[in-house]
Enzyme design. Structure first.
Site, PDB file in Angstrom:
ATOM      1  N   ASP A  21     -10.166  -0.633  -2.629  1.00 41.12           N
ATOM      2  CA  ASP A  21      -9.716   0.734  -2.878  1.00 41.12           C
ATOM      3  C   ASP A  21      -8.811   0.803  -4.113  1.00 41.12           C
ATOM      4  OD1 ASP A  21      -9.796   3.431  -2.187  1.00 41.12           O
ATOM      5  OD2 ASP A  21      -9.307   3.036  -0.087  1.00 41.12           O
ATOM      6  N   ASP A  44     -14.164  10.872  -0.950  1.00 44.43           N
ATOM      7  CA  ASP A  44     -14.701  10.703   0.399  1.00 44.43           C
ATOM      8  C   ASP A  44     -15.658  11.835   0.777  1.00 44.43           C
ATOM      9  OD1 ASP A  44     -13.065   8.538   0.514  1.00 44.43           O
ATOM     10  OD2 ASP A  44     -11.781   9.286   2.113  1.00 44.43           O
TER      11      ASP A  44
END
Length: 227
Positions: free
Chosen positions: A138, A196
Site C-alpha cells: 500500500d 478502492d
C-alpha cells in the site's frame, strides 16, 4: 492489472501473465482478520469450487501485525495468529492455494500498523521465510510525489527479488502516480489504476468513499497499451 513490456526487476516472469484471482480479507473482515478466518476461507474456496475456477490466492490485508522485535523484524499478532504465519501459509499451500500478505511503503500502514519504509530488506526476508507468495504493498503515510513512490516501490521490488522466492508484487498506490508507466521497472507484477472499489455499480469519489464498479472500469480507458 496492467503489465508493461519494458525492462523489469521481475525474477519470476511467469507470475501474473494473466490477472491473478483470489480473495482478500479487507472488505469483509478488516481488523477482524485472524488465523481462523483465513483457514475457514481457504476451506470454502476449495469446497465451493473457486479453486477449480482459477482463484488461487488467499491474501491477508491490514491489521495482522503484532509489531517489530528488537532487531527490526515484523511478527504477527499472537492472539489473532497464535500458530504464526509460516504455519498458516503451510495450511493454505496444503489446500493447493497460494498465500499473500500486506504491507505499506510508508512508515505506517493505512490502519496505523508498522509500515515497511526503511525496513524493506528485513520485511522481504521475513515474508520469504513465511513462504509468502503475494505481497500487497500500500501507499498510506507516504509522500504524494511520483518520484518518491517509484523509489520506494523499486526498493521493495529489489528486496523481494533478492530473497530468491517468487513473490507476486502488487503495487497498491491507487493509480494517482501513474504506476502503469513505471510499475514493471519497480519490480511490480500488477498495480492499481483506481482507488478502492465498493459494492455499487456507479459511484464516483465525489459521492462518497470508493468507486463503483463502472466508475472503476472507466478509469482503465486508454490504458490498453500498458496491458
Amino acid at each position: 492489472m496492467n503489465r508493461s513490456k519494458g525492462k523489469t526487476l521481475d525474477s519470476s516472469p511467469k507470475l501474473a501473465l494473466t490477472p491473478p484471482m483470489g480473495w482478500n480479507s479487507w472488505n469483509t473482515f478488516a481488523q477482524e482478520v485472524s488465523d481462523a478466518v483465513v483457514r475457514e476461507t481457504t476451506d470454502v474456496m476449495v469446497s465451493s469450487g473457486f479453486k477449480d475456477a482459477g482463484y488461487e490466492y488467499v491474501v491477508i490485508d491490514d491489521h495482522w501485525h503484532g509489531g517489530r522485535d528488537k532487531k527490526g523484524f515484523l511478527f504477527p499478532d499472537p492472539v489473532k495468529f497464535p500458530k504464526g504465519m509460516k504455519a498458516l501459509a503451510g495450511y493454505v499451500h496444503s489446500k493447493g492455494l497460494k498465500f499473500g500478505i500486506y504491507s505499506d511503503a510508508g512508515i505506517k500502514t493505512c490502519g496505523g500498523q508498522p509500515g515497511s519504509h526503511e525496513f524493506e530488506e528485513n520485511d522481504a526476508k521475513t515474508f520469504a521465510s513465511w513462504d509468502v507468495d503475494f505481497l500487497k504493498y500500500d501507499y498510506c503515510h507516504a509522500p504524494t510525489d511520483y518520484k518518491t513512490a517509484m523509489r520506494r516501490y523499486k526498493k521493495m521490488g529489489a528486496a523481494l527479488k533478492a530473497t530468491g522466492r517468487p513473490i507476486l508484487f502488487s503495487i497498491c498506490e491507487w493509480g494517482d502516480r501513474s504506476p502503469w508507466l513505471w510499475g514493471a521497472e519497480a519490480g511490480g507484477h500488477m498495480w492499481r489504476v483506481s482507488g478502492d472499489v465498493v459494492k455499487r455499480w456507479d459511484a464516483p469519489h465525489s459521492k462518497g468513499y470508493g468507486l463503483g464498479i463502472l466508475s472503476a472500469v472507466d478509469r482503465i480507458a486508454g490504458l490498453e497499451g500498458f496491458a
